[in-house]
Enzyme design. Structure first.
Site, PDB file in Angstrom:
ATOM      1  N   ARG A 160       0.793  -1.134  -0.024  1.00  0.00           N
ATOM      2  CA  ARG A 160       0.069  -0.206  -0.009  1.00  0.00           C
ATOM      3  C   ARG A 160       0.946   1.174  -0.020  1.00  0.00           C
ATOM      4  NH1 ARG A 160      -4.995  -0.297   4.133  1.00  0.00           N
ATOM      5  NH2 ARG A 160      -3.354   0.520   5.650  1.00  0.00           N
ATOM      6  N   LYS A 175      11.346  -0.803   6.342  1.00  0.00           N
ATOM      7  CA  LYS A 175      11.817  -1.325   7.640  1.00  0.00           C
ATOM      8  C   LYS A 175      10.728  -2.029   8.051  1.00  0.00           C
ATOM      9  CE  LYS A 175      12.017  -0.428  12.213  1.00  0.00           C
ATOM     10  NZ  LYS A 175      11.650  -1.905  12.620  1.00  0.00           N
ATOM     11  N   PRO A 176      10.586  -3.427   7.720  1.00  0.00           N
ATOM     12  CA  PRO A 176       9.509  -4.124   8.124  1.00  0.00           C
ATOM     13  C   PRO A 176       9.581  -4.512   9.735  1.00  0.00           C
ATOM     14  CG  PRO A 176      11.002  -5.822   6.991  1.00  0.00           C
ATOM     15  CD  PRO A 176      11.527  -4.138   6.811  1.00  0.00           C
ATOM     16  N   GLU A 178      10.141  -6.379  13.010  1.00  0.00           N
ATOM     17  CA  GLU A 178      11.109  -7.348  13.437  1.00  0.00           C
ATOM     18  C   GLU A 178      10.299  -8.776  13.361  1.00  0.00           C
ATOM     19  OE1 GLU A 178      10.566  -4.842  15.105  1.00  0.00           O
ATOM     20  OE2 GLU A 178       9.472  -5.496  17.016  1.00  0.00           O
ATOM     21  N   GLU A 253      -0.304   5.988   9.695  1.00  0.00           N
ATOM     22  CA  GLU A 253      -1.982   5.122   9.903  1.00  0.00           C
ATOM     23  C   GLU A 253      -1.689   4.449  11.163  1.00  0.00           C
ATOM     24  OE1 GLU A 253      -4.010   5.516   7.895  1.00  0.00           O
ATOM     25  OE2 GLU A 253      -3.232   6.199   5.932  1.00  0.00           O
ATOM     26  N   ARG A 281     -10.901 -10.849  12.362  1.00  0.00           N
ATOM     27  CA  ARG A 281      -9.964 -10.662  11.162  1.00  0.00           C
ATOM     28  C   ARG A 281      -8.602 -10.698  11.659  1.00  0.00           C
ATOM     29  NH1 ARG A 281      -8.938  -5.523   7.644  1.00  0.00           N
ATOM     30  NH2 ARG A 281      -7.621  -6.356   6.018  1.00  0.00           N
ATOM     31  N   CYS A 287      -5.985  -2.873  12.829  1.00  0.00           N
ATOM     32  CA  CYS A 287      -6.422  -1.512  13.557  1.00  0.00           C
ATOM     33  C   CYS A 287      -7.774  -1.305  13.288  1.00  0.00           C
ATOM     34  CB  CYS A 287      -5.409  -0.530  12.936  1.00  0.00           C
ATOM     35  SG  CYS A 287      -5.251  -0.458  11.271  1.00  0.00           S
TER      36      CYS A 287
END
Ligand code: SIN
Length: 485
Positions: A160, A175-176, A178, A253, A281, A287
């Site tokens: 996204r 940076k995903p 950890e 977000e 879900r 969120c």
């Protein structure tokens, strides 16, 4: 799982951390180590930012059609490898394969969408107030984009952001979380196969220990011109402050506290269907999940009874990779402890448990039973905060004005849902809910076409939709004067 990589991806190279340090990525089903990935630090981050800044020099000059084609190639590869991507996602996040498949489809749709939008990032010709002038608005890519993404949607939250940034002509340092770096690395692998040149998309894997320093570098490095983050409001506020020194563009977000209102005019079966989808879900770790149910007194008992029945009949928790399992574990112990603490506090203070109510250690260390509570009061912690777990809290209300007051009585405003068949009420309530996204007679509203984002402390900016590229472009005003007419 041939897309399972265990190196970071910087400047077109699959590399280790300069320090050679690694950290484990674990399957939340049983905490087994899937693999180890490099633990990148500040110096590694600077190298990735430098690579992205260098790549920006040429990428910002590409045509929209060239960027659109690259994104389309990337999307096609995601479709081709969707099963592999879903297996990796289930392994590192724990969600069921069915949920992973739908996240891959959902997340990949952003890349398809922005491959199309890339060609429509048009500027404007303005009506000049003087006869010898021509005025234009150009839209230009902002520069290097830092993308910090969460563990709950490890595929979709990258696509996204990255697809919008790339469509605009920005280069990215991702940076995903950890907890879920493997989906990010799989996406980098596909980006490489799709033909993105070196330095355009970089992925830094970082442990929980190094994450704050890496995050700080992404915020303070002047070569990064926009930072996009999905995660908690608390962390969003830290990043907001940290970005002030370089006045970065910010897309945030953040957390929600979604009201889910069932009016007496609702079709209760539709409301229960939507409640199942919205609340559970990703085992409630979403969120936009329904967080506070408000059900009008006339239909309260019917709603609760039907909801409990559906939970008992339809939710099968377990190892998400196994056939028939609908819901997986929570992501980590801190999540389990938080959820367990909320329920314990509520029960101690008098809440009634209709189903669930505790962990399921027989299934694994991180499973928590889907739980439905009534009799919750404001002094209970569960009433006031984002739950981020499979706990449904059902409150009773007796009129529209009162429920709107309660629904809006929170500092955040991401999503809200309500169920009504009264058209006047639908317009009234949709306008009055203080949220960025409203589901009317619908509990799952996310899609590439939608403008995803919140109001109040739920963040800044919109993702997806035609507005999703706005965070990644600067508008430049150009005035050409002294023209001869
Ligand atoms: C999120 O929970 O962070 C995103 C959910 C969505 O995109 O629908």
């Amino acid at each position: 799982m041939h897309l399972l990589r265990n190196s970071a991806y910087v400047n077109g190279n699959w590399i280790s951390a300069a320090s050679k340090q690694t950290f484990p990525v674990c399957n939340p089903v049983d905490n087994a180590v899937i693999t180890r990935v490099p633990d990148m630090n500040t110096a590694d981050t600077q190298a990735a930012i430098d690579a992205a800044a260098k790549a920006f020099e040429s990428f910002s000059k590409t045509t929209a059609k060239e960027r659109s084609d690259l994104l389309r190639n990337w999307y096609n590869l995601m479709v081709k490898h969707s099963e592999d991507l879903a297996c990796i996602l289930t392994k590192e996040n724990g969600k069921s394969l069915a949920e992973s498949r739908s996240e891959i489809k959902y997340g990949s749709a952003f890349v398809e969408w922005f491959s199309e939008e890339a060609r429509r990032i048009d500027g404007q010709i303005l009506q000049a107030p003087f006869p010898n002038r021509e005025l234009f608005l150009f839209k230009q890519p902002v520069g290097v984009a830092a993308l910090i993404t969460p563990w709950n949607f490890p595929h979709a939250m990258i696509t996204r952001k990255a697809a919008a940034a790339l469509a605009a002509g920005c280069t990215c340092v991702v940076k995903p979380s950890e907890d879920t770096p493997l989906s990010a690395l799989a996406l980098a692998d596909l980006a490489e196969q799709a033909g993105f040149p070196a330095g355009i998309l970089n992925v830094l894997t970082t442990s929980v220990t190094n994450s704050p320093a890496v995050g700080l570098e992404l915020c303070e490095n002047p070569k990064v011109r926009v930072l996009s983050f999905t995660g908690s409001t608390a962390v969003g506020k830290i990043l907001y402050k940290q970005c002030a020194s370089t006045m970065k563009r910010l897309s945030l977000e953040l957390g929600g506290n979604a009201p889910f209102i069932v009016f007496r005019t609702a079709n209760v079966d539709v409301a229960v269907n939507s409640a199942m989808a919205s609340k559970f879900r990703n085992t409630g770790q979403t969120c936009v999940s329904a967080n506070r149910f408000f059900v009008e007194d006339d239909v309260f008992d019917e709603f609760v009874e039907k909801f409990v029945q559906r939970i008992d009949q339809e939710i099968k928790m377990g190892d998400g990779s196994k056939e028939g399992v609908t819901h997986g574990p929570l992501i980590k112990k801190s999540q389990l402890d938080m959820v367990n603490g909320l329920v314990k506090d509520a029960v101690q203070k008098g809440a009634k448990v209709h189903c669930g109510g505790g962990p399921l250690p027989g299934l694994g260390p991180l499973f928590y039973a889907p739980t439905l509570l009534t009799g919750v009061t404001r002094d209970m912690e569960v009433y006031n905060r984002e739950i981020f777990g499979p706990i449904a809290v059902i409150n009773k209300f007796c009129n529209e004005e009162d429920v709107l007051r309660q629904a809006n009585d929170t500092p955040v405003g991401l999503a809200g849902y309500f169920f009504s068949q009264d058209i006047s009420q639908i317009f009234r309530v949709a306008r009055k809910l203080e949220v960025g996204m409203v589901g009317v007679n619908e509990g799952l509203i996310s899609c590439a076409e939608a403008a995803f984002g919140g109001v109040k402390e739920s963040g800044l900016g919109r993702e997806g939709s035609r507005h999703g590229v706005e965070d990644y472009v600067d508008i430049k005003y150009v005035c050409i004067g002294n023209l001869k007419r």
